[in-house]
Design a protein around this motif. Structure first.
Motif, short mmCIF file in Angstrom:
data_model
loop_
_atom_site.label_atom_id
_atom_site.label_comp_id
_atom_site.label_asym_id
_atom_site.label_seq_id
_atom_site.Cartn_x
_atom_site.Cartn_y
_atom_site.Cartn_z
N GLY A 12 -15.76 -33.51 -35.86
CA GLY A 12 -14.33 -33.27 -35.69
C GLY A 12 -14.02 -32.09 -34.79
N GLU A 13 -12.85 -31.48 -35.07
CA GLU A 13 -12.38 -30.42 -34.18
C GLU A 13 -13.27 -29.17 -34.22
N ILE A 14 -13.90 -28.89 -35.36
CA ILE A 14 -14.74 -27.69 -35.41
C ILE A 14 -16.01 -27.89 -34.58
N ALA A 15 -16.52 -29.12 -34.51
CA ALA A 15 -17.67 -29.39 -33.65
C ALA A 15 -17.31 -29.14 -32.19
N LEU A 16 -16.13 -29.59 -31.80
CA LEU A 16 -15.66 -29.34 -30.43
C LEU A 16 -15.48 -27.85 -30.17
N ARG A 17 -14.96 -27.16 -31.16
CA ARG A 17 -14.73 -25.71 -31.02
C ARG A 17 -16.06 -24.98 -30.80
N ILE A 18 -17.09 -25.37 -31.54
CA ILE A 18 -18.41 -24.74 -31.40
C ILE A 18 -19.02 -25.07 -30.04
N ALA A 36 -20.71 -43.29 -37.92
CA ALA A 36 -19.28 -43.48 -37.69
C ALA A 36 -18.74 -42.60 -36.57
N ASP A 37 -19.51 -41.61 -36.13
CA ASP A 37 -19.01 -40.63 -35.16
C ASP A 37 -19.73 -40.70 -33.81
N ARG A 38 -20.43 -41.81 -33.55
CA ARG A 38 -21.16 -41.90 -32.29
C ARG A 38 -20.23 -41.90 -31.08
N ASP A 39 -18.99 -42.36 -31.27
CA ASP A 39 -18.05 -42.42 -30.15
C ASP A 39 -16.97 -41.35 -30.28
N VAL A 49 -26.86 -35.92 -28.14
CA VAL A 49 -26.39 -36.40 -29.43
C VAL A 49 -27.53 -37.06 -30.19
N VAL A 50 -27.63 -36.74 -31.49
CA VAL A 50 -28.64 -37.34 -32.36
C VAL A 50 -27.94 -37.94 -33.57
N THR A 51 -28.25 -39.17 -33.90
CA THR A 51 -27.67 -39.80 -35.08
C THR A 51 -28.47 -39.39 -36.32
N GLY A 375 -6.94 -44.61 -28.97
CA GLY A 375 -7.97 -45.61 -29.22
C GLY A 375 -8.99 -45.17 -30.25
N TYR A 376 -8.92 -43.90 -30.67
CA TYR A 376 -9.89 -43.38 -31.65
C TYR A 376 -9.71 -44.08 -32.99
N LEU A 377 -10.82 -44.48 -33.59
CA LEU A 377 -10.80 -45.07 -34.92
C LEU A 377 -11.04 -43.96 -35.94
N PHE A 378 -9.95 -43.55 -36.62
CA PHE A 378 -10.05 -42.46 -37.59
C PHE A 378 -10.77 -42.98 -38.83
N PRO A 379 -11.96 -42.46 -39.15
CA PRO A 379 -12.77 -43.04 -40.22
C PRO A 379 -12.29 -42.64 -41.61
#
Length: 451
Positions: A12-18, A36-39, A49-51, A375-379
């Motif tokens: 989410g947003e904190i990952a982007l912030r880091i 669920a967050d690959r995209d 990116v690692v799943t 277009g984001y699918l909010f999980p």
């Protein structure tokens, strides 16, 4: 400093912030994601990116062996846990160290000391920081006896964990035993430990927290305070900085108490010391220490001009603080709105779905921390946070005006959000005149927000 490679163990947003902070430092990034967050937007921004596993948090973001293995296998030098998930797990911090990874956060022993709220209360008392009357209980009978002694209303609280789980407010003797048993059961189910404690509930209080930052060289500072009184079921909705309701004397006391606790812990990294403040009587009670970056950290960044995540990363790699207390200046006022995929007409029930339209409003003086895109699918598996809208102005009135313009101009379709609630809140006299306390939102909107 040599180039570092940081494993981002969040979403989410904190990952982007880091990732953004690492980019500006010249650090490489590897992001661990669930299926669920690959995209996700953060997956598009990370260097690699690692799943980690399946869509549920237990299969991915909470899977300690998978996270550590992925970080080591990709040659990372550090792990940043963000907030939530593994951010406060002492066992995770120790495992990182055992595998040669820098944990971007406090030391394991500090996490251990603060993870137990009973021990944290004792620490506060030991260094002369006031706490609300109360203490640990081992049986419902003990709880009833203690509640009678300190007086109702009381809070029954989980010793481990947070987020409102394992927390019950009780107004009289008739409901205490049932509340104690329920809180203990919830705590055991959520945190693996059913230990609870009792403390007197401060009825007309503001929730005020002090941002602290320490390094491994014994330097510690505070970066002013935030007010987080606007809550629903112990979940914060709007935060602001600084707390304008405090007197200068109360503000000095809060900052001093926070640093006293930080010094007693020899605290390293970002942290938040939380208090309840009765602004009419001047009473201050210690609540807890959150040993991580907070969701609401951007309001502190807005008024101080300090990039807290950048400083947290540098401290983790052994750098001394570049700031001294006299360097910290407060400029203006900031307000943060938490936009969530929740339905305010049904008790803020989660409302996942695909975003068919997403247009943040271009208001000056407003920062958007978000991982949304059209277009984001909010999980349905995680927290409902969609965006943090941070409005900064020369004073509180200007910051609130910019926040109103930002939330009013937002265009979002595909998920039911709390946008209407945020708009309504910003126009209420209690918020305009800053008379809100921690119980206000649930009391004011009790009928229309029933689940």
């Amino acid at each position: 400093m040599a180039t570092q490679r940081v494993f981002v163990a969040n979403r989410g947003e904190i990952a982007l912030r880091i990732i953004d902070a690492c980019d500006r430092l010249g650090f490489e990034t590897v992001l661990g994601v669930s299926a669920a967050d690959r995209d996700s937007l953060s997956a598009r921004r990370a260097g690699r990116v690692v799943t980690l596993g399946g869509p549920r948090a237990a299969e991915s973001y909470l899977n300690v062996p998978a996270v550590v293995h992925a970080a080591v296998a990709t040659g990372c030098t550090a792990v940043h846990p963000g907030y939530g998930f593994l951010a406060e797990r002492e066992d995770f911090a120790r495992l990182c160290a055992e595998n040669g990874l820098v944990f971007v956060g406090p030391r394991p022993e500090q996490l251990q000391a603060l993870g137990d709220k009973i021990s944290a209360r004792r620490l506060a008392e030991a260094v002369g920081v006031p706490v609300s009357p109360g203490g640990p209980t081992t049986t419902a009978a003990d709880a009833l006896a203690l509640a009678r002694r300190i007086g109702f209303p009381v809070l029954v609280k989980a010793a481990f964990g947070g987020g409102g789980r394992g927390m019950k407010q009780v107004h009289d003797e008739t409901g205490l035993v049932a509340a104690w048993e329920l809180a203990s059961s919830e705590a055991a189910a959520s945190f693996g430990d059913g230990t609870v404690f009792i403390e007197r509930f401060v009825q007309s209080a503001k929730h005020v927290e002090v941002q602290i930052l320490g390094d491994a060289h014994g330097n510690r500072i505070h970066l002013a305070e935030r007010e987080c009184s606007l809550q629903y079921r112990y979940q914060k909705i709007i935060e602001e900085a600084p707390c304008v309701a405090l007197s200068d004397e109360a503000r000095r006391r809060l900052h001093g108490y926070a640093l006293r606790i930080a010094d007693a812990l020899d605290y390293v990294s970002l942290g938040t010391v939380e208090f309840l403040v009765d602004v009419e009587r001047g009473d201050i009670c210690f609540l807890e220490v959150n040993p991580r970056v907070q969701v609401e950290h951007p309001v502190t960044e807005a008024i101080t001009g300090v990039d807290l995540v950048r400083e947290q990363l540098l401290v983790a790699f052994g750098e001394p603080l570049r700031l001294r207390q006299d360097d910290v200046r407060v400029d203006g006022h900031a307000v943060e709105l938490r936009l969530t995929a929740q339905d305010p007409g049904h008790g803020l029930r989660p409302s996942p779905g695909r975003l068919t339209h997403w247009r943040p409003s271009p208001v000056g003086g407003v920062r958007w921390d978000t991982h949304m895109y059209e277009g984001y699918l909010f999980p349905p598996y995680y927290d409902a946070l969609m965006a943090k809208i941070i409005a900064h102005g020369p004073d509180r009135e200007a910051a609130l005006a910019r926040a109103r313009a930002a939330i009013a101009g937002l265009q979002v379709q595909g998920c039911t959000t709390n946008q209407s609630l945020l708009r309504e809140l910003l126009d209420t006299p209690e918020i305009i005149h800053d008379t809100v306390t921690t119980r206000w939102l649930e009391d004011r909107f009790a009928e229309e927000m029933q689940a």
